[in-house]
Design a protein around this motif. Structure first.
Motif, PDB file in Angstrom:
ATOM      1  N   ASN A 160      -1.972   5.315  -6.669  1.00 50.48           N
ATOM      2  CA  ASN A 160      -1.023   5.034  -5.693  1.00 50.48           C
ATOM      3  C   ASN A 160      -0.787   6.337  -4.961  1.00 50.48           C
ATOM      4  O   ASN A 160      -0.573   6.361  -3.683  1.00 50.48           O
ATOM      5  CB  ASN A 160       0.330   4.826  -6.421  1.00 50.48           C
ATOM      6  CG  ASN A 160       1.015   3.685  -6.108  1.00 50.48           C
ATOM      7  OD1 ASN A 160       0.803   2.937  -5.263  1.00 50.48           O
ATOM      8  ND2 ASN A 160       2.294   3.140  -6.888  1.00 50.48           N
TER       9      ASN A 160
ATOM     10  N   LEU B 283      -4.386   7.118  -3.129  1.00 51.00           N
ATOM     11  CA  LEU B 283      -4.701   6.219  -1.832  1.00 51.00           C
ATOM     12  C   LEU B 283      -3.532   5.521  -0.961  1.00 51.00           C
ATOM     13  O   LEU B 283      -3.967   4.655  -0.230  1.00 51.00           O
ATOM     14  CB  LEU B 283      -5.482   5.120  -2.649  1.00 51.00           C
ATOM     15  CG  LEU B 283      -7.110   5.591  -3.339  1.00 51.00           C
ATOM     16  CD1 LEU B 283      -7.792   4.404  -3.779  1.00 51.00           C
ATOM     17  CD2 LEU B 283      -7.755   6.275  -2.230  1.00 51.00           C
TER      18      LEU B 283
ATOM     19  N   THR C 263      -2.524   0.625  -0.952  1.00 54.03           N
ATOM     20  CA  THR C 263      -3.768   0.142  -1.758  1.00 54.03           C
ATOM     21  C   THR C 263      -3.184  -0.110  -3.201  1.00 54.03           C
ATOM     22  O   THR C 263      -3.571  -0.967  -3.799  1.00 54.03           O
ATOM     23  CB  THR C 263      -4.551   1.346  -1.839  1.00 54.03           C
ATOM     24  OG1 THR C 263      -4.838   1.689  -0.590  1.00 54.03           O
ATOM     25  CG2 THR C 263      -5.954   1.040  -2.686  1.00 54.03           C
TER      26      THR C 263
ATOM     27  N   LEU D 207      -1.942  -3.577  -3.158  1.00 51.53           N
ATOM     28  CA  LEU D 207      -3.129  -4.751  -3.155  1.00 51.53           C
ATOM     29  C   LEU D 207      -3.628  -4.792  -4.653  1.00 51.53           C
ATOM     30  O   LEU D 207      -3.821  -5.973  -5.152  1.00 51.53           O
ATOM     31  CB  LEU D 207      -4.159  -4.250  -2.170  1.00 51.53           C
ATOM     32  CG  LEU D 207      -3.678  -4.351  -0.931  1.00 51.53           C
ATOM     33  CD1 LEU D 207      -4.997  -3.753   0.120  1.00 51.53           C
ATOM     34  CD2 LEU D 207      -3.704  -5.682  -0.503  1.00 51.53           C
ATOM     35  N   ILE D 208      -3.853  -3.834  -5.324  1.00 50.44           N
ATOM     36  CA  ILE D 208      -4.219  -3.762  -6.820  1.00 50.44           C
ATOM     37  C   ILE D 208      -3.419  -4.692  -7.697  1.00 50.44           C
ATOM     38  O   ILE D 208      -3.761  -5.304  -8.516  1.00 50.44           O
ATOM     39  CB  ILE D 208      -4.577  -2.385  -7.291  1.00 50.44           C
ATOM     40  CG1 ILE D 208      -5.899  -1.943  -6.583  1.00 50.44           C
ATOM     41  CG2 ILE D 208      -4.765  -2.477  -8.820  1.00 50.44           C
ATOM     42  CD1 ILE D 208      -5.946  -0.349  -6.717  1.00 50.44           C
TER      43      ILE D 208
ATOM     44  N   VAL E 232     -10.617  -3.271  -2.714  1.00 49.14           N
ATOM     45  CA  VAL E 232      -9.652  -2.614  -1.973  1.00 49.14           C
ATOM     46  C   VAL E 232     -10.144  -1.918  -0.711  1.00 49.14           C
ATOM     47  O   VAL E 232     -10.941  -0.919  -1.050  1.00 49.14           O
ATOM     48  CB  VAL E 232      -8.734  -1.901  -2.588  1.00 49.14           C
ATOM     49  CG1 VAL E 232      -7.451  -1.366  -1.751  1.00 49.14           C
ATOM     50  CG2 VAL E 232      -8.046  -2.755  -3.802  1.00 49.14           C
ATOM     51  N   ALA E 233      -9.965  -1.973   0.345  1.00 53.02           N
ATOM     52  CA  ALA E 233     -10.170  -1.346   1.506  1.00 53.02           C
ATOM     53  C   ALA E 233     -11.801  -1.116   1.561  1.00 53.02           C
ATOM     54  O   ALA E 233     -12.383  -0.088   1.623  1.00 53.02           O
ATOM     55  CB  ALA E 233      -9.589   0.222   1.581  1.00 53.02           C
TER      56      ALA E 233
END
Ligand code: C2E
Length: 763
Positions: free
Chosen positions: A371, A374, A378, A381-382, A438-439
């Motif tokens: 957290n 990133l 992000t 999303l996780i 992610v990304a």
């Protein structure tokens, strides 16, 4: 009065009979005499009859005059010009005249303006046609005293000879009736205005389904004109049908209202020309007569389409709100509220069925680092992907909930044996082995799970949750990425934790903290090239408490700020003492900074101030900060690092490799040292990945001119590997555990002389 007919004179009749008998046998002239006598008697008898008839006529005339005069009904005889030639007493009284004077009066002159002309026209028509006519006229001019008359006019077909033709007129006083009629009309008008004022259609229907009354809205809706409603059926006028409605779309309330005598509500569905559906609510109420008898039905119609739409929208919104109130907006999982409800439900059910419930408390490992480094999007999303993974692994009746942050719970109900929960926990842990996408980059985030069981580990939500939480911490302690069942000793530990939190507030004032120092060794020479100051808490009850147990507590309570200041001050004081005794003169003392310190814009000034208090140059100190903290606010970190370097204070990264920043980025920030985390060092012997990572870190660190320190070196093999790969400095139990200052001094004196301050000349 004597009546000859009823009581005929017996003498004359007997005499007449005798004479008639005598005449039969008599001869002339005696017969002629008899004839004369008979004729005389017959004349006498006729005369008497005439007298009797005349008397009767006179009696009748008297009766008629009496009847005429005293009749309660007003009679008058009028000429074609409206002149009164005759009237009875009632008429005189009605017209307000004396009878004698009233004769010859022109009735038209007594009537309201305009009515006199009407009377004359009517008289003219009746005289001409012989047809009877009725008219209504106002009697008297002043409006207040005006009376209303109904005149029935009939031609007098037997006028006296030589007299002008006349009309017989019966005069009815209808003043009261007219007034009542006007009142009724006014009332009717009032009521019509009232119901016309109602925006919704209102229809009054008779027991025979005939329309009795409609308001304006109903007329507009049906197109029935006000005068056209009489005789129309409601089904014809409203629905264009020729029989009462019976379709399910138009249920008719009338039969039910007539049968039950109470109000009935139905809903009509109407298809509009534009294809849309209109919903009409129809309320039928009984129309009651004065005696309570049902005269019909009052129907009020209301278009509830919009209302239904609104209600549906409100219901939907309510459901959404309810869902929102009970669910976590990010993951869509049940939130704490719904979790509590589900757990209570599961416990009740298990109690009835003699089953068990498992409560799994799941926490993502090092989620905070992700957290912070990133960014929250992000992290979000996780969390969403993690929620989906967990949800697919449990049965439909089980609950996966998010309590907040990276904390999830799973309720497994109806278990026959608690160990079954281990299978699911295992599956959950395994589910986190797969990287999160992610990304466009794979991210590995593992999970630690604690399991508590109902009723074995508690019969209340709070207890179960607390115990699962303790078990989860045990799983973390065991190296994360695993699960742990709750055991009773965890409660004792948790209790100790609470005690610690309370005692921590007093520890500084009671001087219970001490610093231990661990040497940093140059692998090639075995020389001490620095040392790391590590705090310990000398707890009166628990003995020496490791920082891992109280630093997080201190960070969460804010106590870390005064503790941090104490550490810097104590390390500086120690450094000064050693310098005064010509010990470690060129080696830096490394202190650990907390996240709070890193976020303090006055960090450099604070450290300089503390060193100033002690009377030592800050350049002898070096600080370790974590990569996580740097990445949580890189701009502020860069400023702080720059200012620290300006003071001659070196900055090292403590847990490099556990965060997600690039080494090059850290170098740009002005970091001069990286520490290879002891988790990688521990895996050097058996894990080729760890070996590869350590190798890469060393190579990169050296290439970028950074001081690379390996931490947690416990074996000679590790030291050899690190040295072979080019890592020059190591720290670990292989050389020494962290030691109290006096012991460290002994160690330092016994060991080889201190080498030059390496952080000043990296490589
Ligand atoms: N297994 C193993 N461990 C080894 C070995 N050699 C050193 N260690 C331990 O590794 C930790 C190194 O400190 P750290 O990574 O900065 O990690 C530190 C640091 O993050 C924090 N900490 C310690 N002192 C302070 C302090 O004064 N302030 C702040 N903010 N944090 C501190 O607490 C953490 C833990 O400190 P310690 O328990 O003292 O644990 C120390 C040390 O005792 C070894 O060969 N094997």
């Amino acid at each position: 009065m004597p009546s000859f007919r009823n009581q005929p004179d017996p003498v004359l009749t007997d005499l007449l009979a005798a004479l008639r008998r005598e005449r039969v046998d008599a001869a002339d002239p005696e017969r002629l005499v008899l004839e004369l006598q008979i004729h005389q008697i017959e004349l006498e008898l006729q005369n008497r009859e005439l007298l009797e008839a005349r008397q009767l006529l006179e009696d009748a005339r008297d009766d008629y005059v009496d009847l005429y005069d005293f009749a309660p009904v007003a009679y008058a005889t009028l000429t074609g010009e409206g002149r009164i030639t005759r009237m009875n007493l009632a008429a005189a009284a009605l017209l307000g005249v004396e009878r004698a004077r009233g004769l010859e009066l022109f009735l038209g002159t007594r009537l309201a303006p305009g009515d006199g002309r009407n009377l004359l026209s009517s008289l003219g028509r009746v005289l001409a046609s012989g047809e009877q006519e009725s008219i209504e006229v106002g009697l008297g001019r002043p409006t207040a005293n005006r009376r209303n008359l109904h005149l029935m006019i009939r031609r007098d077909d037997r006028p006296a000879t030589g007299e002008a033709p006349t009309c017989r007129v019966i005069l009815f006083d209808i003043t009261e009736i007219t007034r009542a009629r006007a009142e009724i009309a006014a009332q009717r008008h009032f009521l019509q205005s009232v119901i016309d004022g109602i925006g919704d259609p209102v229809v009054v229907i008779g027991t025979d389904y005939r329309l009795l009354l409609m308001n304006r809205a109903a007329r507009l809706a049906t197109g029935v004109p006000p005068e056209g409603r009489c005789g129309l059926s409601c089904y014809g006028a409203i629905h264009g049908r020729d029989a009462p409605c019976d379709s399910p779309e138009h249920p008719c309330p009338v039969p039910q209202v007539l049968a039950g005598g109470t109000a009935v509500k139905v809903v009509h569905r109407k298809r509009c020309a534009n294809g849309q559906t209109q919903w009409i609510e129809v309320i039928g109420a009984p129309l009651l007569g004065p005696g309570g008898e049902i005269l019909g039905v009052v129907e009020s119609l209301r278009d509830i389409t919009e209302h239904l739409d609104l209600t549906a929208r409100l219901q939907e919104r309510e459901l959404q709100l309810e869902h929102l109130a009970q669910h976590d907006p990010l993951t869509g999982l049940p939130n704490r509220l719904l979790f509590a409800d589900r757990l209570h439900q599961a416990m009740r059910h298990a109690h009835r069925e003699q089953r068990k419930v498992a409560l799994l408390f799941l926490d993502l490992d090092r989620f905070k680092a992700i957290n912070d480094s990133l960014g929250h999007p992000t992290g979000d999303l996780i969390l969403q992907q993690a929620a989906r993974r967990m949800s697919t692994l449990v049965r439909e009746g089980d609950t996966v909930a998010r309590l907040g942050g990276d904390e999830f719970t799973v309720i497994l109900g109806g278990l026959t044996q608690g160990s079954d929960a281990g299978l699911i926990a295992n599956k959950l842990v395994a589910a986190f082995q797969e990287p999160f996408a992610v990304a466009d980059r794979p991210l590995y985030v593992t999970a630690s799970i604690g399991v508590s069981l109902y009723p074995d580990d508690g019969i209340e939500l709070d207890t179960l949750l607390r115990n699962a939480d303790s078990a989860m911490y045990r799983a973390k302690d065991q190296g994360r990425d695993t699960f742990c069942f709750y055991t009773e000793d965890m409660t004792a530990q948790a209790l100790a934790q609470v005690t610690l939190a309370t005692d921590l507030r007093l520890a500084l004032a009671r001087a219970q903290f001490v610093l231990h120092y661990q040497p940093q060794i140059e692998l090639a020479t075995g020389l001490i090239v620095g040392c790391e100051a590590l705090i310990r808490w000398q707890h009166p009850e628990f003995g020496l408490v490791e920082p891992g147990r109280f630093i997080p507590l201190a960070e969460s309570t804010g106590l870390i700020v005064p503790i941090g200041a104490w550490v810097v001050r104590t390390a500086a004081t120690q450094m000064k003492a050693w310098q005064e005794r010509a010990l470690l003169t060129d080696a830096a003392v490394w202190v650990n900074l907390s996240g709070r310190d890193t976020q303090d814009p006055n960090l450099a000034a604070t450290i300089a101030g503390l060193c100033g208090e002690v009377g030592v140059h800050p350049g002898g100190l070096a600080v370790e900060i974590t990569e996580t903290w740097i990445m949580s606010n890189p701009d502020l970190a860069a400023t702080n690092i720059r200012r620290l370097q300006a003071l001659g204070i070196a900055v090292g990264i403590d847990d490099f490799g556990t965060g997600y920043s690039s080494l090059a980025a850290l170098k740009r920030l002005g970091v001069s040292e990286i520490k290879i985390d002891r988790s990688f060092v521990a895996g050097l012997a058996q894990d080729p990945d760890d070996r590869a990572i350590a190798r890469a870190m060393i190579a990169l660190g050296r290439a970028l001119g950074l001081r690379v320190v390996a931490e947690g070196v416990e074996t000679q093999a590790q030291a050899d590997f690190l040295q072979a790969e080019g890592c020059r400095i190591a720290q670990g139990y292989l050389f020494s555990r962290p030691l109290p200052a006096e012991q460290f001094e002994v160690y330092a004196r016994d060991a080889a002389p201190v080498k030059e301050n390496i952080h000043a000349q990296p490589r």
